[in-house]
Design an enzyme around this catalytic site. Structure first.
Site, PDB file in Angstrom:
ATOM      1  N   SER B  46      45.973  59.231  35.116  1.00 13.74           N
ATOM      2  CA  SER B  46      45.020  59.053  36.208  1.00 13.74           C
ATOM      3  C   SER B  46      43.637  59.240  35.610  1.00 13.74           C
ATOM      4  CB  SER B  46      45.283  60.085  37.300  1.00 13.74           C
ATOM      5  OG  SER B  46      44.459  59.800  38.418  1.00 13.74           O
ATOM      6  N   GLU B  47      42.784  58.237  35.778  1.00 12.47           N
ATOM      7  CA  GLU B  47      41.577  58.194  34.949  1.00 12.47           C
ATOM      8  C   GLU B  47      40.529  59.241  35.307  1.00 12.47           C
ATOM      9  OE1 GLU B  47      42.682  55.671  36.799  1.00 12.47           O
ATOM     10  OE2 GLU B  47      41.051  54.568  37.772  1.00 12.47           O
ATOM     11  N   ASN B  48      40.720  59.948  36.428  1.00 20.23           N
ATOM     12  CA  ASN B  48      39.807  61.066  36.653  1.00 20.23           C
ATOM     13  C   ASN B  48      40.061  62.210  35.673  1.00 20.23           C
ATOM     14  OD1 ASN B  48      42.197  61.090  38.260  1.00 20.23           O
ATOM     15  ND2 ASN B  48      41.412  62.786  39.476  1.00 20.23           N
TER      16      ASN B  48
END
Lengths: 233, 219, 219, 233
Positions: B46-48
């Site tokens: 998840s790119e966060n």
């Protein structure tokens, strides 16, 4: 050299009109709630806010938008906010949209003293307009500049009196990057402990980057998309 | 018969390989996580700032400090790691993520993608989409073959502002699986019962049809 | 009388201010840590990846995993933090370190420094010196005024390969404190009992002597 | 997908002649002792070693130098090693000296997918010869390229079966940076634990960067400069 402040109001007291500020958080996760409340109270205007998102109507940066304190948002995604949309369409608010990874890396670059970085994000799109393109290994990259912010305001889980910070879970997001990037960095923490209580190996942001720190209170930690499953699932 | 969204996700899940690190976008791509084939281990990014994204939390156990890139409350798994958003996009840019699946408004037969902006409408922003499409080695688009007006979304050139150029490798729609080759969309598979003619009719970009096109196989 | 190495270190310690983050090089600079004035708090940075370097460990408590940039066993302090070498040089490059003290073979009157290489001799490398001198805002050189042959180390131009250009702000030797200004070395203080004439005789680079030059004051 | 190897010998089995390898550590602190021993045993020749230092005569990379396995060292500081000096002066060994921060950042750049970075280190010196200089905000910077290494070999304190790594104290140094930079990254750890035992918030190197991991043994952890004080000091 005392970095510890008692209240958000004191810590942000010199964030005046026209300041360029960074605000940590992703969506409503890990946002500096106390500092935002203090900024709303102080009422500084014409602020440029560098933040991945712009909050929702009644929370986060949305509270500053309601009071028309923001001149410009520099973000990657600004949905979920009707007042934002109204100000944008009426021309009251300026928005600069930046790819999320570019936003993160431009913060990091400032903290690492790198004046610019190369990223392929946005090549061939309108994001590349007016930007320098350079080819490395047959791939095109954009030259993107480090951010220059007067203040960075971040939220951490724990911090100590030396300014060392530890973040929790995905509330880390942009916080340590912005902490590195402010000329003056203000950190609010859920728990402020004396120096020596945090393991030096587990510090996410070394205190050298943090100029002011205070223990926040009454965190609401609003959830934007509450997704759960039943125990029986 | 055209695939359901779940079937599109299921077909894409067949592209997963053991040990893959995968980034799934919002919408149909998210559903791919529900169809990871038995016996293979896939780590979701998840790119966060999370590797090893787990399922939604049990009711009452949701934690505001633990969300995915779609801002949904999620969980970690054994072996998860958390990091800042720069390292997250760093690993994407460095090609460490093996597969990215995302939605699109339009895809061109040269692999361009448009999925972030419609002129005249409120623009919410590109989020991490431009980083992902510019950096990932292996990108599959999951989308409907046509828009609500019935117009093809597989074009010779995108009409909407681009998210990235020459980056999409494969498209899976409710009608077909198409590889993007130097010569254009190459029809690889048909949805069960969908004719090559229908796919040709609904594909505006250059379409290559070589020999017999098999139907997709689901268990 | 010329200063001892300890006195050079002590004189430099008077430049420290409360809250400073300081990087001390090997040799005389290291000694500065012994003379931090009472009542001020200074945090020492070691460029291998430590902020808050403590004293040497007590005999028997040394830990191979905890060393400074000089590869000496050291300790941490309350408030220390550990990080990788890229972040360490990142904070140096970003100007977060307030003061750097290092030794030199030669310094020029325009602030150039040479301290890493002697042609014809085995070259060990520059280590972190080039990064430090290129990045730090405030660099003090601690060195002897002359080399063992009696030749001045304060020159109009360095003869040895440079470590950095236009970067040194101040030089403290056994004879004098000199600021480096646009016009050259500016004599600020003399060691107790050392004459301006001796300093002039031993300074090959451009030396500015304005008015009365005070003697250094030690407690 | 199993990343776990039982022995160093298996983990480095395909590091053949002419490979470009990175080796973590600063001085003798945090060096991959087991992997170096296995490389010496395997006897691969003509290696290019990117490592901040070159060990001492009878420890660390010095052991590989003794067996003349190294064609080229890429380092920031290579003192403390007589055999190294002999090979260098006789022309058997090539050395490329790089400022320490540049070395670290070129590793990091590889891990972040940044093809090149800007640093002021070396401007105006022989390090700048032949390199592109660029001015940002009136300051000169060198353009320096990301490293490209076939293998990165690092040493961590703890690791798990997913390849997540945690380093201890200043044995961290170059290790997490090189871990990010190898086409294939091999990590030896003092303690290998099952996935789930490490706190996700305390991981220094996410497992996505680590391809092989094994639990090392018999760590000597030699101290280069034993400096202590008496209890009475």
């Amino acid at each position: 050299m005392n970095k510890v402040y008692n209240h958000a109001v004191d810590a942000i007291a010199d964030i005046n009109d026209d300041a360029v500020i960074m605000l940590g958080g992703f969506g409503l996760c890990g946002i500096p709630e106390n500092s935002i409340a203090a900024l709303v109270k102080k009422g500084s205007k014409n602020l440029t806010c560098i933040s991945n998102n712009a909050g929702v109507d009644d929370f986060g940066i949305g509270l500053m938008l309601q009071k028309k304190q923001v001149k410009k948002m520099v973000s990657s995604y600004v949905g979920e906010n009707a007042e934002f949309e109204r100000q944008l369409l009426s021309g009251e608010l300026e928005v600069e949209l930046i790819p999320q990874g570019t936003l993160a890396t431009r913060c990091m670059a400032a903290g690492y003293g790198m004046p610019a970085i190369f990223t392929p994000a946005g090549v061939g799109t309108e994001v590349a307009e007016g930007k320098e393109i350079r080819i490395f290994n047959d791939k095109e990259y954009l030259l993107e500049y480090a951010f220059d912010a007067d203040f960075a305001i971040v939220k951490a889980w724990k911090g100590d009196t030396e300014g060392n910070l530890i973040f929790k879970d995905t509330a880390r997001n942009f916080n340590p990057l912005m902490a590195m990037a402010g000329k003056i960095t203000i950190a609010e923490v859920e728990e402020l402990v004396p120096a020596g209580e945090l393991d030096p190996n587990q510090i996410h942001t070394p205190g050298i980057y943090v100029h002011r720190i205070f223990q926040g209170k009454d965190y609401e930690k609003r959830i934007e998309q509450r997704t759960t499953k039943k125990l029986t699932d | 018969m055209a695939l359901s969204k779940e079937q599109i996700a299921k077909r894409i899940s067949m592209e997963l390989k053991d040990g893959y690190y995968v980034n799934l976008g919002i919408g149909i791509p998210t559903l791919v996580a529900n169809y990871i084939p038995a016996g293979i281990n896939v780590v979701l990014q998840s790119e966060n700032g999370l590797l090893g994204m787990g399922p939604f939390p049990i009711d009452g156990e949701e934690d505001a400090d633990l969300i995915n890139a779609g801002k949904q409350t999620i969980t970690t798994l054994a072996g998860s790691s958390i990091f800042d958003s720069a390292l997250s996009f760093g690993m994407i840019r460095a090609g460490k993520v093996d597969l990215t699946v995302l939605g699109a408004m339009e895809v061109s037969d040269s692999g361009d993608i448009a999925n972030w902006k419609i002129p005249g409408k409120m623009v919410k922003g590109m989020g991490g989409a431009m980083d992902l499409v510019a950096s990932a080695k292996n990108i599959i688009v999951a989308m409907m073959h046509t828009n609500p007006k019935g117009e093809s979304k597989l074009l010779s050139a995108c009409t909407l502002p681009l998210t990235g150029k020459h980056c999409i490798k494969k498209v899976v729609t409710e009608l077909a699986v198409l590889d993007i080759t130097e010569d254009g969309f190459k029809l690889m598979e048909r949805a069960p019962g969908v004719s090559v003619e229908e796919i040709m009719a609904k594909t505006a970009g250059k379409l290559i049809v070589h020999g017999e096109i098999p139907e997709m196989q689901f268990d």
